[in-house]
Design an enzyme around this catalytic site. Structure first.
Site, PDB file in Angstrom:
ATOM      1  N   GLU A  86       0.796  -1.223   0.000  1.00  0.00           N
ATOM      2  CA  GLU A  86       0.000   0.000   0.000  1.00  0.00           C
ATOM      3  C   GLU A  86       0.839   1.289   0.000  1.00  0.00           C
ATOM      4  O   GLU A  86       0.401   2.306  -0.533  1.00  0.00           O
ATOM      5  CB  GLU A  86      -0.936  -0.006   1.226  1.00  0.00           C
ATOM      6  CG  GLU A  86      -1.978  -1.103   1.204  1.00  0.00           C
ATOM      7  CD  GLU A  86      -2.952  -0.965   0.041  1.00  0.00           C
ATOM      8  OE1 GLU A  86      -3.326   0.186  -0.283  1.00  0.00           O
ATOM      9  OE2 GLU A  86      -3.310  -2.001  -0.555  1.00  0.00           O
ATOM     10  N   SER A 480     -47.362 -23.385  46.894  1.00  0.00           N
ATOM     11  CA  SER A 480     -46.809 -23.522  48.238  1.00  0.00           C
ATOM     12  C   SER A 480     -45.417 -22.952  48.399  1.00  0.00           C
ATOM     13  O   SER A 480     -44.871 -22.968  49.507  1.00  0.00           O
ATOM     14  CB  SER A 480     -46.812 -24.994  48.652  1.00  0.00           C
ATOM     15  OG  SER A 480     -48.135 -25.443  48.798  1.00  0.00           O
TER      16      SER A 480
END
Length: 861
Positions: A86, A480
């Site tokens: 690059e 319960s």
């Protein structure tokens, strides 16, 4: 000579005019140029990751895949490849490369493509601040921004930005993410050939990536390797070897190590609430939860296996669909030793088309029945493979009639299946078995009792099937499971574990409704006068109602609110004693934790810490701790999850790099009931599991006796079943861990029903009515078997101001006898009985109900 001098003058004038024009353009654009100061304090748009407490990735949120890395974390070979490809003069130019620019201009004038002359700095400018439009104005803006970037940042900082920001295809940004997406590796694990592939992507990530276009990726890789060789980064031998390697990239997702979608969604929602959706998805947060992979996996397995067990004992609901109507099927072809039903062959195209839209859930997957034998079948799976199902995998599948009734057991495979049926199957150790997608739902939540850390949570059978989290969102009647809190209120009002309460039917005229309210025991067996401890262990309904009456609703509801229950969810009538309140499993578990930790209300929490993408700790949980003596020592702990209630006053925070942060003070959880009350309730709830008397008729045992399978005496718990068994519960705890399990249907019109005996399955099967001990407790037992394996036996510590005296089992009075008619009982100081029994009545002791029927209770009309 004259002409050369004039030419130089002309050139100087033109250059001067050019600089003036450039300055003029800069001045005209300056106001519209973006500020690059933000690059110094860059916030990466990185996905949020959710981890378990032991560092396993649970999930990832956010579209952009990015793994930010420092330059030191990137392999030098990758850096070399980027520079060679690059910008080979990156460390020599000032943001714009004059040589490259000149080459590009000449190329444009001569019609030859010499490249765009974009340096790495210019690409950073474009990627952060500009679009990719091909215009001269954009190029000039790009140059100006590049100059400014070079004045603010070092070359290494610019290169770091580039290598983390650049788009590399398949929603990967930066080379750290690209290494994961294309190769499923850390960037340091890449080969030279793989590095060259990635380094070639910036030119055209959509058309040169090795997944979409492997041919072009191969060509681009050769270019990168050639440039690396020319730049003297690799040898000719290395270049040749790398060029010979095949393109190996395949698409990889985030490496999920612990699939826990309900946990992931809970953490995700909390992060969105904290930071907002956009920031949560792009801030690169690493969220470490309190769950451990071992306990979470155990919880998921326990819930799924129990759901399958419940679903299959209620019968087979038939195929999903069929590829062949019955009339099209061929007649049975018989042989001397077997019988096989055949039909016109089903083509692969038919199977693929039929199975393609269907999903797999956990271990079950769709299949098509292609052959049926006398006691076996053959099916084809989605991948085209054929597998067999033997009789062991079919024998359970008697037809479902309704939730309370099943058909007679099958005797041959054709009683169950037809050719062309589309069914669900599951693998076994040596074969496959017929299965089906369950309709019942379930949930489990487990908390650390000392600080509320969520250790495991499962919100349903499958998040894929339903994202509704029943742990936090489903308010269901608790049955319960409410009784321990009613009994605790009674202890707070003067009752003791030895208090005698009348277990007799209740008949009460209700003027408002014009009917008589008759709460019943389940089963409807009554023991007359019975001790407080036994009444809770056997879950006597009418006694819970009597205790509620004695204490009074005006006191009970505020008392229950101490455990974290919202008073709005607590009915202001006597049905509250039977569990008509609707609560979530998380709320129920939080309430039970108060008994386990000695009387403190803890606040459940899931997120232990939050780090940024570079490991800096942004948030560390500081939960309130259940303890009375937090200030007695200066010991520090490295994890809030590991606290004990005895000796802590601060927590030392630790970053991912183990760098200590300043300790933060311990926050004490509020005490909501006395330590004595919590201990006495734990004693009674321990009797629900371990309490029993097999020596004197008519015998009794607690409703949670099945938990004895854990062989741990340091546990306590309570079953729960609602009216018509629409909901079943079990909540129980050790000193350090509390867990609540629930099972029921999302459709409130359905109940859990009952099952009859299946003669195909032998003795090891569950039959009869469904209730807490049968339907919900197995989940709790299977989970706690794994969870308690890492916790030493730890009896609940007896607090001060308690005493133990020997009492008569029948009357609750003091006794001097030491035979089976007596036992030791705990009392708060000043509450022990003072009267002795006056005669020997041990032969008439009536301690409870028949063990065959004292199993469970509920809300009954």
């Amino acid at each position: 000579m004259f002409s050369i001098k004039n030419l130089l003058k002309t050139g100087a004038v033109l250059i001067f005019i050019g600089f003036l024009a450039l300055a003029g353009i800069y001045m005209s654009m300056r106001a519209n140029l973006p500020s690059v100061e933000s690059l110094k304090d860059l916030q990466w748009q990185t996905p949020m990751q959710i981890f378990s407490a032991d560092g396993k990735l649970i999930s990832q949120f956010g579209e952009k895949k990015r793994i930010p890395l420092t330059l030191e974390e990137m392999p030098q070979q990758l850096i070399n490849a980027i520079l060679a490809t690059e910008d080979d003069r990156f460390y020599l130019h000032f943001g714009v490369d004059p040589i490259g620019m000149a080459r590009a201009i000449i190329g444009q004038l001569t019609g030859q493509n010499k490249g765009g002359a974009s340096t790495i700095t210019m690409q950073v400018a474009r990627n952060f601040f500009l679009s990719r439009e091909q215009t001269y104005v954009r190029k000039i803006r790009e140059i100006f921004i590049s100059f400014h970037i070079e004045s603010l940042l070092s070359k290494d900082e610019i290169l770091t930005l580039y290598m983390n920001k650049i788009s590399l295809g398949h929603r990967s940004f930066g080379f750290g993410a690209a290494a994961q997406v294309y190769y499923g590796k850390d960037v340091k694990e890449l080969t030279l050939a793989q590095i060259a592939v990635l380094a070639g992507l910036p030119k055209a990530p959509s058309t040169m990536n090795p997944i979409s276009r492997p041919d072009r990726a191969l060509q681009r890789r050769a270019v990168v390797l050639q440039r690396m060789y020319i730049s003297d980064y690799i040898t000719a031998e290395e270049m040749s070897a790398a060029n010979k390697e095949p393109i190996t990239a395949i698409k990889h997702g985030a490496e999920i190590e612990l699939s826990a979608p309900y946990i992931a969604e809970m953490a995700h929602q909390e992060m969105v609430d904290r930071f907002g959706k956009e920031a949560a998805y792009t801030g690169g947060y690493k969220v470490f939860t309190t769950v451990t992979s071992k306990l979470q996996y155990a919880a998921q397995q326990a819930v799924v296996n129990n759901i399958f067990s419940y679903d299959q004992r209620h019968g087979y609901r038939g195929p999903i669909n069929t590829l062949r109507p019955l009339d099209d099927q061929a007649k049975t072809n018989s042989t001397s030793d077997s019988s096989e039903i055949t039909m016109a062959p089903i083509t692969n195209e038919e199977i693929i088309a039929a199975l393609a839209p269907l999903s797999s859930y956990h271990s079950i997957e769709p299949a098509v029945v292609t052959a049926i034998f006398e006691r076996a079948a053959k099916v084809t799976l989605q991948d085209g493979s054929e597998v067999n199902i033997n009789w062991q995998g079919l024998a359970w599948a008697r037809a479902y009639i309704n939730d309370d009734k099943q058909a007679t057991p099958p005797t041959v495979a054709s009683d169950i299946l037809a050719l062309g049926d589309i069914v669900m199957v599951a693998p076994t150790e040596d074969s496959y078995r017929l299965s089906q997608l369950p309709e019942v739902s379930s949930a489990l939540i487990s908390l650390a009792t000392d600080n509320g850390a969520i250790k495991a949570a499962v919100g349903g059978f499958s998040f894929q099937q339903s994202q509704f989290n029943r742990v936090t969102q489903a308010k269901r009647q608790v049955g319960s499971n409410i009784k321990p809190f009613i009994y605790s209120a009674a202890l707070d009002s003067g009752y003791t574990l030895a208090s005698i309460v009348n277990d007799a039917p209740i008949n009460q005229w209700d003027r408002s409704s014009g009917v008589v309210w008759r709460p019943k025991n389940s089963p409807p067996v009554y023991s007359g006068e019975i001790r407080f401890r036994l009444a809770l262990a056997q879950s006597k309904n009418v006694i819970a109602v009597r205790l509620l009456r004695e204490v009074g609703l005006d006191k009970v509801i505020p008392y229950l609110a101490r455990f974290g229950f919202n008073p709005v969810d607590l009915p202001r009538n006597e049905s509250l004693a039977l569990g008509s309140a609707s609560l979530t499993p998380l709320e129920v578990a939080t309430g039970f934790a108060t008994f386990a930790n000695g009387g403190f209300l803890i606040t459940p929490y899931l997120i232990e810490r939050i780090e940024d993408s570079f490991g800096k700790v942004l948030f560390q949980a500081n939960p309130a701790i259940a303890c009375d003596r937090c200030d007695e020592t200066t010991e520090t702990l490295t994890k809030a999850n590991d606290v004990s209630s005895d000796s802590i006053d601060s927590i030392e925070l630790v970053t991912s790099e183990h760098e200590p942060l300043p300790p933060i003070p311990i926050i004490k959880a509020p005490r909501v009931i006395s330590a004595q009350n919590a201990f006495l309730m734990t004693e009674a709830l321990n009797s629900a599991i371990w309490g029993a008397d097999w020596n004197i008729k008519p015998f009794w045992q607690g409703t949670g006796f099945r938990a004895r399978a854990l062989k741990r005496k340091d546990i306590a718990g309570k079953t729960g079943t609602t009216n018509q068994a629409k909901d079943a519960w079990f909540s129980g705890y050790s000193r350090r861990l509390v867990t609540t399990s629930w099972i029921g249907f999302d459709n409130p019109s359905r109940n859990l029903g009952q099952t009859s005996y299946n003669s195909n399955l032998g003795k090891a099967q569950t039959t009869g009515k469904e209730f807490g001990a049968k339907s919900a407790q197995p989940v709790w037992i299977n989970f706690m078997k794994e969870a308690l394996a890492d916790l030493p036996v730890e009896p609940f510590e007896q607090p001060e101001a308690l005493m133990s005296v020997r009492i008569d089992k029948l009357s609750g009075k003091l006794t001097t006898k030491t035979d089976r008619s007596s036992q030791f009982e705990y009392f708060e100081l000043g509450t022990a009985p003072t009267e002795y029994i006056s005669q020997d009545i041990s032969s008439e002791i009536l301690d409870g109900g028949d063990p065959d029927i004292s199993t469970e209770d509920g809300i009954f009309e």
